[in-house]
Design an enzyme around this catalytic site. Structure first.
Site, PDB file in Angstrom:
ATOM      1  N   THR A 166       0.877  -1.177   0.000  1.00 35.37           N
ATOM      2  CA  THR A 166       0.000   0.000   0.000  1.00 35.37           C
ATOM      3  C   THR A 166       0.907   1.219   0.000  1.00 35.37           C
ATOM      4  O   THR A 166       1.663   1.430   0.959  1.00 35.37           O
ATOM      5  CB  THR A 166      -0.888   0.033   1.259  1.00 35.37           C
ATOM      6  N   LYS A 200      -7.959   1.358  -3.072  1.00 42.17           N
ATOM      7  CA  LYS A 200      -7.630   0.950  -1.697  1.00 42.17           C
ATOM      8  C   LYS A 200      -7.834   2.107  -0.705  1.00 42.17           C
ATOM      9  O   LYS A 200      -8.461   1.945   0.341  1.00 42.17           O
ATOM     10  CB  LYS A 200      -6.176   0.463  -1.669  1.00 42.17           C
ATOM     11  N   LYS A 254      -2.007   4.963   8.585  1.00 45.89           N
ATOM     12  CA  LYS A 254      -1.200   5.033   7.355  1.00 45.89           C
ATOM     13  C   LYS A 254      -2.105   5.245   6.135  1.00 45.89           C
ATOM     14  O   LYS A 254      -1.868   6.122   5.310  1.00 45.89           O
ATOM     15  CB  LYS A 254      -0.399   3.727   7.182  1.00 45.89           C
TER      16      LYS A 254
HETATM   17  P1  NAD Z   1       6.154  -5.700   7.267  1.00 47.73           P
HETATM   18  O1  NAD Z   1       6.856  -4.545   7.868  1.00 47.73           O
HETATM   19  O2  NAD Z   1       5.849  -6.903   8.111  1.00 47.73           O
HETATM   20  O3  NAD Z   1       6.960  -6.227   5.960  1.00 47.73           O
HETATM   21  C1  NAD Z   1       7.711  -5.408   5.119  1.00 47.73           C
HETATM   22  C2  NAD Z   1       9.023  -6.137   4.820  1.00 47.73           C
HETATM   23  O4  NAD Z   1       9.770  -5.392   3.857  1.00 47.73           O
HETATM   24  C3  NAD Z   1       9.903  -6.294   6.058  1.00 47.73           C
HETATM   25  O5  NAD Z   1      10.195  -7.673   6.265  1.00 47.73           O
HETATM   26  C4  NAD Z   1      11.165  -5.482   5.706  1.00 47.73           C
HETATM   27  O6  NAD Z   1      12.353  -6.039   6.235  1.00 47.73           O
HETATM   28  C5  NAD Z   1      11.143  -5.543   4.201  1.00 47.73           C
HETATM   29  N1  NAD Z   1      11.916  -4.472   3.559  1.00 47.73           N
HETATM   30  C6  NAD Z   1      11.975  -3.156   3.922  1.00 47.73           C
HETATM   31  N2  NAD Z   1      12.782  -2.500   3.073  1.00 47.73           N
HETATM   32  C7  NAD Z   1      13.231  -3.399   2.163  1.00 47.73           C
HETATM   33  C8  NAD Z   1      14.089  -3.306   1.025  1.00 47.73           C
HETATM   34  N3  NAD Z   1      14.642  -2.148   0.664  1.00 47.73           N
HETATM   35  N4  NAD Z   1      14.326  -4.437   0.318  1.00 47.73           N
HETATM   36  C9  NAD Z   1      13.768  -5.624   0.683  1.00 47.73           C
HETATM   37  N5  NAD Z   1      12.951  -5.769   1.750  1.00 47.73           N
HETATM   38  C10 NAD Z   1      12.683  -4.666   2.478  1.00 47.73           C
HETATM   39  O7  NAD Z   1       4.795  -5.109   6.652  1.00 47.73           O
HETATM   40  P2  NAD Z   1       3.496  -5.937   6.181  1.00 47.73           P
HETATM   41  O8  NAD Z   1       2.488  -5.954   7.297  1.00 47.73           O
HETATM   42  O9  NAD Z   1       3.920  -7.199   5.529  1.00 47.73           O
HETATM   43  O10 NAD Z   1       2.898  -4.917   5.097  1.00 47.73           O
HETATM   44  C11 NAD Z   1       3.455  -4.812   3.794  1.00 47.73           C
HETATM   45  C12 NAD Z   1       2.584  -3.884   2.973  1.00 47.73           C
HETATM   46  O11 NAD Z   1       1.250  -4.408   2.929  1.00 47.73           O
HETATM   47  C13 NAD Z   1       2.463  -2.469   3.538  1.00 47.73           C
HETATM   48  O12 NAD Z   1       2.499  -1.549   2.468  1.00 47.73           O
HETATM   49  C14 NAD Z   1       1.123  -2.481   4.243  1.00 47.73           C
HETATM   50  O13 NAD Z   1       0.523  -1.191   4.301  1.00 47.73           O
HETATM   51  C15 NAD Z   1       0.330  -3.418   3.357  1.00 47.73           C
HETATM   52  N6  NAD Z   1      -0.798  -4.099   4.026  1.00 47.73           N
HETATM   53  C16 NAD Z   1      -0.617  -4.662   5.261  1.00 47.73           C
HETATM   54  C17 NAD Z   1      -1.689  -5.300   5.873  1.00 47.73           C
HETATM   55  C18 NAD Z   1      -1.529  -5.952   7.225  1.00 47.73           C
HETATM   56  O14 NAD Z   1      -2.557  -6.306   7.827  1.00 47.73           O
HETATM   57  N7  NAD Z   1      -0.322  -6.153   7.728  1.00 47.73           N
HETATM   58  C19 NAD Z   1      -2.928  -5.348   5.223  1.00 47.73           C
HETATM   59  C20 NAD Z   1      -3.063  -4.801   3.958  1.00 47.73           C
HETATM   60  C21 NAD Z   1      -1.975  -4.156   3.369  1.00 47.73           C
END
Ligand code: NAD
Length: 291
Positions: A87, A162, A237
């Site tokens: 997102t 979204k 967010k």
């Molecule tokens: P998270 O923080 O658990 O995962 C993100 C991952 O990206 C981490 O493991 C981090 O180490 C990695 N990362 C960061 N920078 C990086 C880079 N330069 N190269 C490679 N890896 C890198 O977050 P999440 O909960 O998995 O969410 C991911 C996305 O999904 C976000 O944009 C969030 O808004 C969206 N989202 C999350 C949810 C939820 O319920 N968690 C629901 C819908 C959408």
């Protein structure tokens, strides 16, 4: 398909697992050094992207997406699909798509709803922006990771869908909580209010499917001491992304703005961090008319 998967966090990890279980050849990379069973490890984002049919990114925000795109776009083969499921702000999604197209790639922005539970169960909903050719190639992967994929139009429109959805959700949850808090003070039983509203014109997903009052309606985070669920900081967010888009597009969204301000106060100045976004109910119920 040969798939590169960058960002193996709470969402990306289980999504990559499901693709591997679905028979695809998945190579992953995460700066935190995460490893996933059934997914090969690359030592950089560029390595994970090299020679893949599809490269999926699942990253925290638009700034990181742009940085990762700078690494993976030059490494990808012509005609491959860059599929971003994070997102992020609409502008970053559109800029990355333009960068990918200039390099002969197909680009899709495909944010999800369904949370960690949906990512694990393979029941996410994908809101997709980008052209038809990319959408057709990625459909097979959407079927594994999710239960529904809606093609919303050109690049950026997945992110637009979204944030519009979540702006409705944030504002609706707040007013549903406000109504319960008001009902309490008027001596109206919460169960009676639920029975009326859930079958009247005030019904909504927040009331009917995710009732913020414990012990009422379907099972929800309220019944689990407001453990997320959908965390208040993730709602914040998305509400901020909606406001960023509203400013950029010159759209008037007063309730979306109020919702963003209230969740900011809850998460950053009160005890909202780490609580479900429906914990707005105990917050409001504990206050009087002047806050
Ligand atoms: P998270 O923080 O658990 O995962 C993100 C991952 O990206 C981490 O493991 C981090 O180490 C990695 N990362 C960061 N920078 C990086 C880079 N330069 N190269 C490679 N890896 C890198 O977050 P999440 O909960 O998995 O969410 C991911 C996305 O999904 C976000 O944009 C969030 O808004 C969206 N989202 C999350 C949810 C939820 O319920 N968690 C629901 C819908 C959408």
């Amino acid at each position: 398909m040969n798939i590169g998967f960058i960002g193996l966090g709470n969402m990306g990890g289980p999504m990559a697992t499901n693709l591997a279980k679905g028979g695809h050849n998945v190579t992953g990379f995460d700066t935190a050094g995460v490893t996933i069973e059934g997914v090969s490890n690359a030592s950089s984002a560029a390595e994970a992207a090299t020679d893949q049919d599809v490269v999926i990114t699942m990253l925290p925000n638009g700034k990181i997406l742009r940085a990762v795109a700078d690494q993976v776009v030059p490494a990808m083969k012509a005609g491959a699909v860059l599929l971003d499921c994070s997102t992020v702000d609409v502008e970053s999604a559109r800029d990355v798509a333009t960068q990918a197209a200039a390099a002969g790639l197909l680009a899709l922005d495909a944010p999800v709803s369904g949370g960690i539970g949906g990512a694990t169960a393979g029941t996410l909903t994908f809101m997709v922006g980008g052209d038809d050719a990319g959408f057709k190639i990625a459909s097979e992967l959407f079927d594994i990771m999710g239960q529904k994929a809606v093609h919303c139009g050109p690049s950026g429109n997945g992110q637009a869908a979204k944030i519009c959805n979540n702006m409705i959700l944030g504002a609706t949850m707040i007013v549903t909580c406000e109504a319960f808090a008001l009902a309490d003070k008027l001596g109206l039983d919460r169960q009676a209010m639920f029975d009326v509203v859930s079958t009247s014109s005030g019904y909504s997903w927040s009331m009917n499917a995710y009732c913020p009052a414990p012990g009422i309606g379907p099972q929800s985070p309220a019944d689990n001491e407001y453990q997320p669920g959908f965390a208040a900081e993730l709602m914040l967010k998305d509400l901020r992304l909606a406001q960023q888009a509203a400013v950029a597009a010159d759209a008037d969204t007063p309730l979306g703005q109020a919702a963003a301000e209230l969740y900011a106060q809850f998460v950053e100045q009160e005890d909202g961090l780490g609580q479900d976004f429906s914990a707005m109910l105990p917050r409001l119920a504990a206050r009087g008319h002047k806050g």
